[in-house]
Design a protein around this motif. Structure first.
Motif, PDB file in Angstrom:
ATOM      1  N   SER A   1       0.843  -1.186   0.000  1.00  0.00           N
ATOM      2  CA  SER A   1       0.000   0.000   0.000  1.00  0.00           C
ATOM      3  C   SER A   1       0.886   1.246   0.000  1.00  0.00           C
ATOM      4  O   SER A   1       2.097   1.173   0.227  1.00  0.00           O
ATOM      5  CB  SER A   1      -0.916   0.000   1.219  1.00  0.00           C
ATOM      6  OG  SER A   1      -0.149   0.146   2.391  1.00  0.00           O
ATOM      7  N   TYR A   2       0.261   2.377  -0.230  1.00  0.00           N
ATOM      8  CA  TYR A   2       1.015   3.630  -0.340  1.00  0.00           C
ATOM      9  C   TYR A   2       1.722   3.967   0.968  1.00  0.00           C
ATOM     10  O   TYR A   2       2.871   4.399   0.960  1.00  0.00           O
ATOM     11  CB  TYR A   2       0.062   4.753  -0.758  1.00  0.00           C
ATOM     12  CG  TYR A   2       0.696   6.104  -0.819  1.00  0.00           C
ATOM     13  CD1 TYR A   2       1.636   6.407  -1.798  1.00  0.00           C
ATOM     14  CD2 TYR A   2       0.367   7.090   0.096  1.00  0.00           C
ATOM     15  CE1 TYR A   2       2.227   7.651  -1.861  1.00  0.00           C
ATOM     16  CE2 TYR A   2       0.950   8.336   0.041  1.00  0.00           C
ATOM     17  CZ  TYR A   2       1.874   8.607  -0.941  1.00  0.00           C
ATOM     18  OH  TYR A   2       2.459   9.833  -0.998  1.00  0.00           O
ATOM     19  N   ASP A   3       1.064   3.750   2.101  1.00  0.00           N
ATOM     20  CA  ASP A   3       1.687   4.051   3.397  1.00  0.00           C
ATOM     21  C   ASP A   3       2.897   3.156   3.663  1.00  0.00           C
ATOM     22  O   ASP A   3       3.926   3.613   4.166  1.00  0.00           O
ATOM     23  CB  ASP A   3       0.673   3.885   4.527  1.00  0.00           C
ATOM     24  CG  ASP A   3      -0.462   4.886   4.407  1.00  0.00           C
ATOM     25  OD1 ASP A   3      -0.215   5.982   3.873  1.00  0.00           O
ATOM     26  OD2 ASP A   3      -1.577   4.563   4.841  1.00  0.00           O
TER      27      ASP A   3
ATOM     28  N   ILE B   1       6.526   8.569  -6.595  1.00  0.00           N
ATOM     29  CA  ILE B   1       5.328   7.904  -6.094  1.00  0.00           C
ATOM     30  C   ILE B   1       4.441   8.890  -5.343  1.00  0.00           C
ATOM     31  O   ILE B   1       3.219   8.861  -5.479  1.00  0.00           O
ATOM     32  CB  ILE B   1       5.719   6.685  -5.226  1.00  0.00           C
ATOM     33  CG1 ILE B   1       6.303   5.600  -6.129  1.00  0.00           C
ATOM     34  CG2 ILE B   1       4.523   6.150  -4.461  1.00  0.00           C
ATOM     35  CD1 ILE B   1       6.790   4.392  -5.415  1.00  0.00           C
ATOM     36  N   SER B   2       5.036   9.789  -4.590  1.00  0.00           N
ATOM     37  CA  SER B   2       4.220  10.781  -3.892  1.00  0.00           C
ATOM     38  C   SER B   2       3.577  11.759  -4.885  1.00  0.00           C
ATOM     39  O   SER B   2       2.437  12.188  -4.685  1.00  0.00           O
ATOM     40  CB  SER B   2       5.053  11.536  -2.867  1.00  0.00           C
ATOM     41  OG  SER B   2       6.066  12.266  -3.494  1.00  0.00           O
TER      42      SER B   2
ATOM     43  N   ALA C   1       0.638   9.955  -6.354  1.00  0.00           N
ATOM     44  CA  ALA C   1      -0.450   9.873  -5.376  1.00  0.00           C
ATOM     45  C   ALA C   1      -1.163  11.217  -5.240  1.00  0.00           C
ATOM     46  O   ALA C   1      -2.392  11.262  -5.112  1.00  0.00           O
ATOM     47  CB  ALA C   1       0.106   9.429  -4.033  1.00  0.00           C
TER      48      ALA C   1
ATOM     49  N   TYR D   1      -5.277   8.725   0.169  1.00  0.00           N
ATOM     50  CA  TYR D   1      -3.937   8.135   0.199  1.00  0.00           C
ATOM     51  C   TYR D   1      -3.942   6.748   0.829  1.00  0.00           C
ATOM     52  O   TYR D   1      -3.178   5.881   0.449  1.00  0.00           O
ATOM     53  CB  TYR D   1      -2.971   9.019   0.990  1.00  0.00           C
ATOM     54  CG  TYR D   1      -2.631  10.330   0.320  1.00  0.00           C
ATOM     55  CD1 TYR D   1      -2.253  10.382  -1.009  1.00  0.00           C
ATOM     56  CD2 TYR D   1      -2.670  11.514   1.030  1.00  0.00           C
ATOM     57  CE1 TYR D   1      -1.944  11.576  -1.613  1.00  0.00           C
ATOM     58  CE2 TYR D   1      -2.348  12.711   0.433  1.00  0.00           C
ATOM     59  CZ  TYR D   1      -1.996  12.738  -0.888  1.00  0.00           C
ATOM     60  OH  TYR D   1      -1.681  13.918  -1.497  1.00  0.00           O
TER      61      TYR D   1
ATOM     62  N   LEU E   1      -4.619   3.829  -1.714  1.00  0.00           N
ATOM     63  CA  LEU E   1      -3.752   3.612  -2.872  1.00  0.00           C
ATOM     64  C   LEU E   1      -2.887   2.374  -2.682  1.00  0.00           C
ATOM     65  O   LEU E   1      -2.485   2.038  -1.573  1.00  0.00           O
ATOM     66  CB  LEU E   1      -2.870   4.833  -3.118  1.00  0.00           C
ATOM     67  CG  LEU E   1      -3.588   6.071  -3.605  1.00  0.00           C
ATOM     68  CD1 LEU E   1      -2.595   7.200  -3.752  1.00  0.00           C
ATOM     69  CD2 LEU E   1      -4.294   5.820  -4.907  1.00  0.00           C
TER      70      LEU E   1
ATOM     71  N   LEU F   1       0.341   0.147  -4.810  1.00  0.00           N
ATOM     72  CA  LEU F   1       1.296   0.090  -5.919  1.00  0.00           C
ATOM     73  C   LEU F   1       1.106  -1.234  -6.636  1.00  0.00           C
ATOM     74  O   LEU F   1       1.578  -2.272  -6.187  1.00  0.00           O
ATOM     75  CB  LEU F   1       2.725   0.224  -5.405  1.00  0.00           C
ATOM     76  CG  LEU F   1       3.809   0.234  -6.465  1.00  0.00           C
ATOM     77  CD1 LEU F   1       3.648   1.435  -7.372  1.00  0.00           C
ATOM     78  CD2 LEU F   1       5.168   0.232  -5.844  1.00  0.00           C
TER      79      LEU F   1
ATOM     80  N   LEU G   1      -0.675   2.902 -10.090  1.00  0.00           N
ATOM     81  CA  LEU G   1      -1.330   2.902  -8.783  1.00  0.00           C
ATOM     82  C   LEU G   1      -2.786   2.506  -8.955  1.00  0.00           C
ATOM     83  O   LEU G   1      -3.440   2.932  -9.907  1.00  0.00           O
ATOM     84  CB  LEU G   1      -1.267   4.286  -8.144  1.00  0.00           C
ATOM     85  CG  LEU G   1       0.099   4.810  -7.735  1.00  0.00           C
ATOM     86  CD1 LEU G   1      -0.035   6.238  -7.259  1.00  0.00           C
ATOM     87  CD2 LEU G   1       0.689   3.960  -6.651  1.00  0.00           C
TER      88      LEU G   1
END
Length: 133
Positions: free
Chosen positions: A36-38, A59-60, A63, A74, A77, A79, A115
């Protein structure tokens, strides 16, 4: 940098002519695929490679664009996949003794990051499960 929005709930982000080797970028991106994005932000922050900082900014940026254009959160999201291709190599000359010169090849790469939104995919499964019960 290029950003495309598809109808099947994914955001495609591409960067061309990045002045890095494709193998160095693949080394970082293989470790963060499927997270995941986090989790990606945490993994990239503590990896010991130089390319992590640039990958983190790309990537940021993807997003932020997904949030702005598609109104995604966020936390939803994911990857999904990436693609790293070798680009053209820049050639430089190294001057040596007695009038000789050698070429230095500086490789470039093309990166595509995809994403996806987990919330939309997860809601469709919940609807199917609730109708079966």
């Amino acid at each position: 940098m290029n950003l495309k929005n598809n109808l099947d709930n994914k955001v495609i982000f591409s960067v061309k002519n990045v002045p890095m080797s494709a193998s160095k970028l693949r080394r970082v991106l293989h470790q963060i695929r499927g997270h995941s994005y986090d989790e990606v932000l945490m993994l990239l922050e503590f990896m010991p490679y130089r390319t992590c900082h640039r990958v983190l900014t790309w990537i940021s940026y993807a997003a932020q664009k997904a949030k702005y254009e598609m109104d995604w959160r966020y936390t939803d999201l994911f990857l999904n996949e990436f693609k790293v291709d070798t680009g053209s190599s820049r050639k430089r000359l190294r001057i040596r003794a007695q009038g000789r010169s050698y070429t230095i090849h500086k490789p470039t790469s093309h990166i595509t990051i995809i994403l996806k939104n987990l919330c939309i995919r997860g809601n469709s499964k919940k609807k199917n499960n609730t109708t079966l019960m």
